[in-house]
Design a protein around this motif. Structure first.
Motif, PDB file in Angstrom:
ATOM      1  N   MET A 234       0.841  -1.205   0.000  1.00  9.72           N
ATOM      2  CA  MET A 234       0.000   0.000   0.000  1.00  9.72           C
ATOM      3  C   MET A 234       0.876   1.256   0.000  1.00  9.72           C
ATOM      4  SD  MET A 234      -3.258   0.623   2.368  1.00  9.72           S
ATOM      5  CE  MET A 234      -3.351   2.125   3.275  1.00  9.72           C
ATOM      6  N   ALA A 235       0.523   2.221  -0.856  1.00  8.49           N
ATOM      7  CA  ALA A 235       1.313   3.455  -0.946  1.00  8.49           C
ATOM      8  C   ALA A 235       1.242   4.226   0.366  1.00  8.49           C
ATOM      9  CB  ALA A 235       0.786   4.310  -2.082  1.00  8.49           C
ATOM     10  N   SER A 236       2.396   4.739   0.774  1.00  2.00           N
ATOM     11  CA  SER A 236       2.396   5.536   1.993  1.00  2.00           C
ATOM     12  C   SER A 236       2.373   7.016   1.607  1.00  2.00           C
ATOM     13  CB  SER A 236       3.643   5.182   2.802  1.00  2.00           C
ATOM     14  OG  SER A 236       3.923   6.211   3.692  1.00  2.00           O
ATOM     15  N   ILE A 237       1.327   7.685   2.027  1.00  8.00           N
ATOM     16  CA  ILE A 237       1.150   9.087   1.662  1.00  8.00           C
ATOM     17  C   ILE A 237       1.410   9.941   2.896  1.00  8.00           C
ATOM     18  CG2 ILE A 237      -0.518  10.796   0.775  1.00  8.00           C
ATOM     19  CD1 ILE A 237       0.225   8.679  -1.291  1.00  8.00           C
ATOM     20  N   GLN A 238       2.440  10.751   2.840  1.00 12.86           N
ATOM     21  CA  GLN A 238       2.763  11.583   4.004  1.00 12.86           C
ATOM     22  C   GLN A 238       2.948  13.049   3.628  1.00 12.86           C
ATOM     23  OE1 GLN A 238       6.251   9.530   5.296  1.00 12.86           O
ATOM     24  NE2 GLN A 238       5.101   8.155   6.645  1.00 12.86           N
ATOM     25  N   LYS A 239       3.617  13.255   2.490  1.00 14.79           N
ATOM     26  CA  LYS A 239       3.960  14.632   2.123  1.00 14.79           C
ATOM     27  C   LYS A 239       3.001  15.127   1.056  1.00 14.79           C
ATOM     28  CE  LYS A 239       8.775  14.277   3.325  1.00 14.79           C
ATOM     29  NZ  LYS A 239      10.138  14.422   2.954  1.00 14.79           N
ATOM     30  N   ILE A 240       2.297  16.194   1.406  1.00 13.02           N
ATOM     31  CA  ILE A 240       1.267  16.711   0.501  1.00 13.02           C
ATOM     32  C   ILE A 240       1.612  18.130   0.085  1.00 13.02           C
ATOM     33  CG2 ILE A 240      -1.237  17.071   0.212  1.00 13.02           C
ATOM     34  CD1 ILE A 240      -0.670  14.288   1.299  1.00 13.02           C
ATOM     35  N   VAL A 241       1.413  18.428  -1.187  1.00 12.71           N
ATOM     36  CA  VAL A 241       1.434  19.825  -1.620  1.00 12.71           C
ATOM     37  C   VAL A 241      -0.002  20.248  -1.878  1.00 12.71           C
ATOM     38  CG1 VAL A 241       1.988  21.369  -3.543  1.00 12.71           C
ATOM     39  CG2 VAL A 241       3.780  19.974  -2.526  1.00 12.71           C
ATOM     40  N   LEU A 242      -0.368  21.372  -1.291  1.00 14.45           N
ATOM     41  CA  LEU A 242      -1.690  21.952  -1.533  1.00 14.45           C
ATOM     42  C   LEU A 242      -1.489  23.258  -2.298  1.00 14.45           C
ATOM     43  CD1 LEU A 242      -4.769  22.108  -1.098  1.00 14.45           C
ATOM     44  CD2 LEU A 242      -4.328  23.134   1.148  1.00 14.45           C
ATOM     45  N   ALA A 243      -2.021  23.308  -3.513  1.00 15.52           N
ATOM     46  CA  ALA A 243      -1.900  24.510  -4.345  1.00 15.52           C
ATOM     47  C   ALA A 243      -3.223  25.263  -4.304  1.00 15.52           C
ATOM     48  CB  ALA A 243      -1.562  24.109  -5.784  1.00 15.52           C
TER      49      ALA A 243
END
Ligand SMILES: NC(=O)c1ccc[n+]([C@@H]2O[C@H](COP(=O)([O-])OP(=O)(O)OC[C@H]3O[C@@H](n4cnc5c(N)ncnc54)[C@H](OP(=O)(O)O)[C@@H]3O)[C@@H](O)[C@H]2O)c1
Length: 299
Positions: free
Chosen positions: A1-10
């Motif tokens: 399962m992909a680990s999603i931690q770092k998000i960019v919000l534009a």
């Protein structure tokens, strides 16, 4: 399962961007905010802020390195410009792109054919072509009308002025979803990463009709003095086509009319009651009392 931690919000400073940023921080994601070179917003000190030129693919690619997911909540007028950031996101190997959609279900062919969605359709097609054969996936979020935004903008009902339009008689059901619900649902998509890959997700806040909304608004401001108009969305659409043909540059003449047709008319896919992703994402439909509270909070 992909680990999603770092998000960019534009676009974190807009109507939807603000609650989106809050929801991401609540869920403990590591958030970087993209903002235009010309913008001058202040952000909490613990948020990383990057000023970007949304047309500079190289600069955007560098700024997106190491990011897991990109959520875009830029304004409607900038939707077409997302091609550059999509190119950059794919080049940077981002796992998920969530573009600036957040409106009607434009997989419905009648809604999709309305000129007001041309840019969003174009971006969907662009994303799908770009992501093909790469590790980058996408999710489109549909929520039909924003509930609280639509009350503030008086596009659903004008509560202080006591005015409402009953589209096609006012009994057609449609979905209206608060901004915070949209934000929570979008964040939940990151947590249901596989289940939400490469498809549209439908968030269903409340189910309304214009007559029901009138009744709920009357619970807050009373039943006296209302100006109630019956409006045929077929006429609204015809007028919008005429205005678009005669003066395309005057977007006020046609944008809102087409939006009304898509949101309120039967057959345009605006009622998500029987087909939505609330359960998958752990979201609960709003009750009538919740809608009354939303109206009261902004009356
Ligand atoms: N379903 C509905 O009822 C409904 C209603 C309204 C909007 N929407 C959709 O929701 C999405 C977000 O809309 P919104 O109303 O939240 O947006 P918004 O508040 O108008 O703007 C969001 C942000 O976009 C950035 N921005 C503004 N002009 C830009 C430009 N020319 N180029 C790049 N960025 C620009 C700004 O951020 P910075 O200053 O930080 O760069 C701004 O704070 C859109 O896709 C819109 O179509 C849906």
């Amino acid at each position: 399962m992909a680990s999603i931690q770092k998000i960019v919000l534009a676009g974190a400073t807009g109507s939807l961007g603000k609650p989106m940023l809050e929801a991401l921080l609540d869920a403990k994601y590591e958030v970087t905010v993209f903002t235009r070179l010309t913008s001058d917003h202040t952000f909490p000190p613990d948020i990383k802020v990057v000023k970007v030129d949304y047309t500079d693919v190289e600069g955007l690619t560098a700024a997106l390195q190491g990011t897991d997911a990109l959520i875009i909540t830029v304004t409607t007028g900038a939707v077409g410009q997302q091609k550059y950031i999509v190119d950059a996101a794919v080049a940077a190997g981002i796992k998920r792109i969530i573009p600036s959609e957040f409106g009607c279900d434009i997989s419905n062919p009648k809604a999709r054919a309305l000129p007001v969605y041309a840019r969003k359709v174009e971006i969907e097609e662009y994303i799908e072509a770009k992501c093909k054969g790469t590790p980058t996936t996408y999710t489109y979020i549909f929520n039909n009308a924003f509930l609280d935004w639509g009350i503030d903008a008086k596009s659903l009902v004008d509560v202080p002025g006591k005015k409402i339009d009953l589209y096609d008689g006012g009994e057609t059901r449609y979905t209206a979803t608060p901004l915070s619900f949209v934000a929570k649902g979008t964040v939940a998509c990151l947590q249901k990463f596989e289940e939400t890959a490469n498809r549209a997700v439908k968030l269903h806040g409340a189910v309304l009709t214009q007559k029901k909304l009138l009744q709920l608004a009357q619970k807050v401001v009373g039943t006296d003095g209302w100006e109630v108009k019956v409006v045929r969305t077929e006429d609204v659409e015809r007028e919008s086509w005429a205005n678009l043909k005669s003066n395309p540059g005057d977007t006020f003449g046609w944008v809102v009319g087409f939006l009304k047709r898509a949101i309120f008319a039967e057959g345009y896919g605006g009622d998500f009651t029987d087909s939505n992703d609330n359960q998958l994402l752990g979201l609960k439909q709003l009750s009538d009392e919740d809608v009354v509270e939303a109206i009261r909070a902004r009356a």
